[in-house]
Design a protein around this motif. Structure first.
Motif, short mmCIF file in Angstrom:
data_model
loop_
_atom_site.label_atom_id
_atom_site.label_comp_id
_atom_site.label_asym_id
_atom_site.label_seq_id
_atom_site.Cartn_x
_atom_site.Cartn_y
_atom_site.Cartn_z
N SER A 1 31.82 34.14 42.30
CA SER A 1 30.98 32.97 42.03
C SER A 1 31.08 32.49 40.60
N LEU B 1 30.21 39.57 44.02
CA LEU B 1 29.49 38.29 43.95
C LEU B 1 29.59 37.67 42.57
N VAL C 1 29.45 44.77 46.81
CA VAL C 1 29.05 43.38 46.99
C VAL C 1 28.50 42.82 45.68
N THR D 1 31.36 37.08 51.17
CA THR D 1 31.45 38.35 50.46
C THR D 1 30.95 39.48 51.35
N ILE E 1 26.17 33.64 40.80
CA ILE E 1 25.36 34.52 41.64
C ILE E 1 25.49 35.94 41.10
N GLN F 1 27.22 28.38 47.39
CA GLN F 1 26.68 29.70 47.08
C GLN F 1 26.35 30.47 48.35
N THR G 1 29.49 31.74 49.70
CA THR G 1 29.98 32.84 48.88
C THR G 1 29.32 34.15 49.27
N VAL G 2 28.01 34.12 49.47
CA VAL G 2 27.29 35.34 49.86
C VAL G 2 27.73 35.80 51.25
#
Length: 354
Positions: A60, A56, A52, A268, A64, A261, A264-265
């Motif tokens: 990103s 990330l 991860v 992911t 990030i 963001q 995205t987290v």
């Protein structure tokens, strides 16, 4: 000098166009300082969060970043929840079962004896009421965290023993490392349980501080060397048919992220769920195939033992639902979902071969 309405209107339109034509301000960069509960060297247990962290940064475009801290380097595993909630760190990676002493229902978001396999578990989390209840648990308990499921593994082994276990009486008097709700079942069978960290299990077995242990999947257990001391490895993992791992993010830190963001987290982590279960599924059979070379005997619990475990689990459920209203709320919701899922499960899948 008096300006005409036309000139003023033109000026306003020009300024508006200029403002809307400017590129959007770049999102602030985020650094997630993330203590982890499992060493990143442990396959499918610690490797997912390292994956991860790498992803990330890539997806990103560097806005990030995640810096992981191995167990105990910044925060000890049992302190991760409190550290994230207080803002000592802005994120952490663990499994909710670690917090069952603070919130009894937490164990239901980690691993459930005789519970759902990975596909069913994910279905309840993402398309049932699971995620709503998962976040509600932390909110109700006053923890300042946003929770995201970030990995999942399929069944674990259910124990390493120094002697064969053929009947319930064979368990009485044993000292055993055991995790989560399964420990409550073992205690009803006369086992004294403790939840020592994975890195300490080998030494405890070697010194005789414990007689037996469960920890994780065969490939993970092999990396910790259990096979050098204990030779009877039992299946199936009735206590952990699937195990969820969570990324906790401090709510203030979460609120400072842009929507992009945050997405995205979360996405992911969803990708990590796919990656982690694939990794775990791929690496078990070579280890099991070679077990005999290390003097390990793979055993499958007989019907009497499995029935006994399940009977004692039902007793544990009755006690815990009576003692804690939120445990009951989560258990009832999960059980209702599973009753519906049974219709699909009973008809959709081929029988497994032994």
């Amino acid at each position: 000098m008096k300006l005409s309405k036309t000139v003023i209107s033109s000026a306003i339109l020009t300024a508006t166009f200029a403002a809307t034509s400017l590129p959007a301000a770049a999102a602030d960069k985020i650094l997630l300082k993330t203590p982890i509960a499992f060493g990143s060297h442990l396959p499918a247990l610690g490797t997912p969060i390292a994956w991860v962290a790498d992803q990330l940064k890539l997806v990103s475009d560097g806005t990030i970043k995640m810096k992981i801290y191995e167990p105990g380097k910044l925060v000890s595993p049992p302190e991760i929840l409190d550290a994230v909630s207080s803002g000592k760190v802005n994120s952490g990676y663990a499994t909710a079962g670690y917090w069952q002493g603070k919130m009894p229902a937490a164990a239901l978001f980690s691993a459930v004896p005789f519970g759902p396999e990975a596909g069913e578990y994910m279905a309840w989390l993402f398309y049932g009421n699971g995620m709503k209840l998962y976040q509600k648990m932390y909110d109700n308990a006053g923890y300042n965290v946003h929770v995201i499921p970030c990995a999942i593994i399929s069944p674990e082994t259910s124990g390493w023993f120094k002697k064969p276990i053929d009947k319930p009486e064979d368990l009485q008097g044993l000292n055993m490392r055991f995790f989560g709700l399964g420990a409550s079942v073992m205690e009803k069978l006369g086992v004294s349980t403790s939840q020592i960290p994975g890195g300490e299990i080998f030494g405890a077995l070697e010194k005789g501080a414990i007689d037996a242990s469960e920890f994780s999947q065969p490939a993970i257990d092999k990396s910790l060397g259990f096979h050098k001391i204990v030779k009877y490895n039992y299946f199936p993992g009735w206590h952990q048919q699937a195990t969820i791992f969570e990324l906790l993010i401090n709510k203030e830190a979460w609120g400072k992220m842009s929507e992009g963001q945050q997405a995205t987290v979360e996405n992911t982590c969803k990708a990590s769920i796919t990656n982690s279960i694939a990794e775990g599924e791929a690496m078990q059979f070579p280890v099991m195939r070679d077990a005999a070379k290390n003097g390990v005997e793979i055993r499958y619990w007989n019907d009497t033992m499995l029935s006994t475990f399940e009977d004692k689990w039902n007793e544990v459920v009755s006690e815990k639902t009576a003692a804690d209203p939120f445990f009951k709320e989560v258990w009832d919701d999960l059980s209702t979902f599973r009753e519906g899922y049974d219709l699909w499960e009973a008809n959709a899948f081929l029988p497994r071969s032994k």
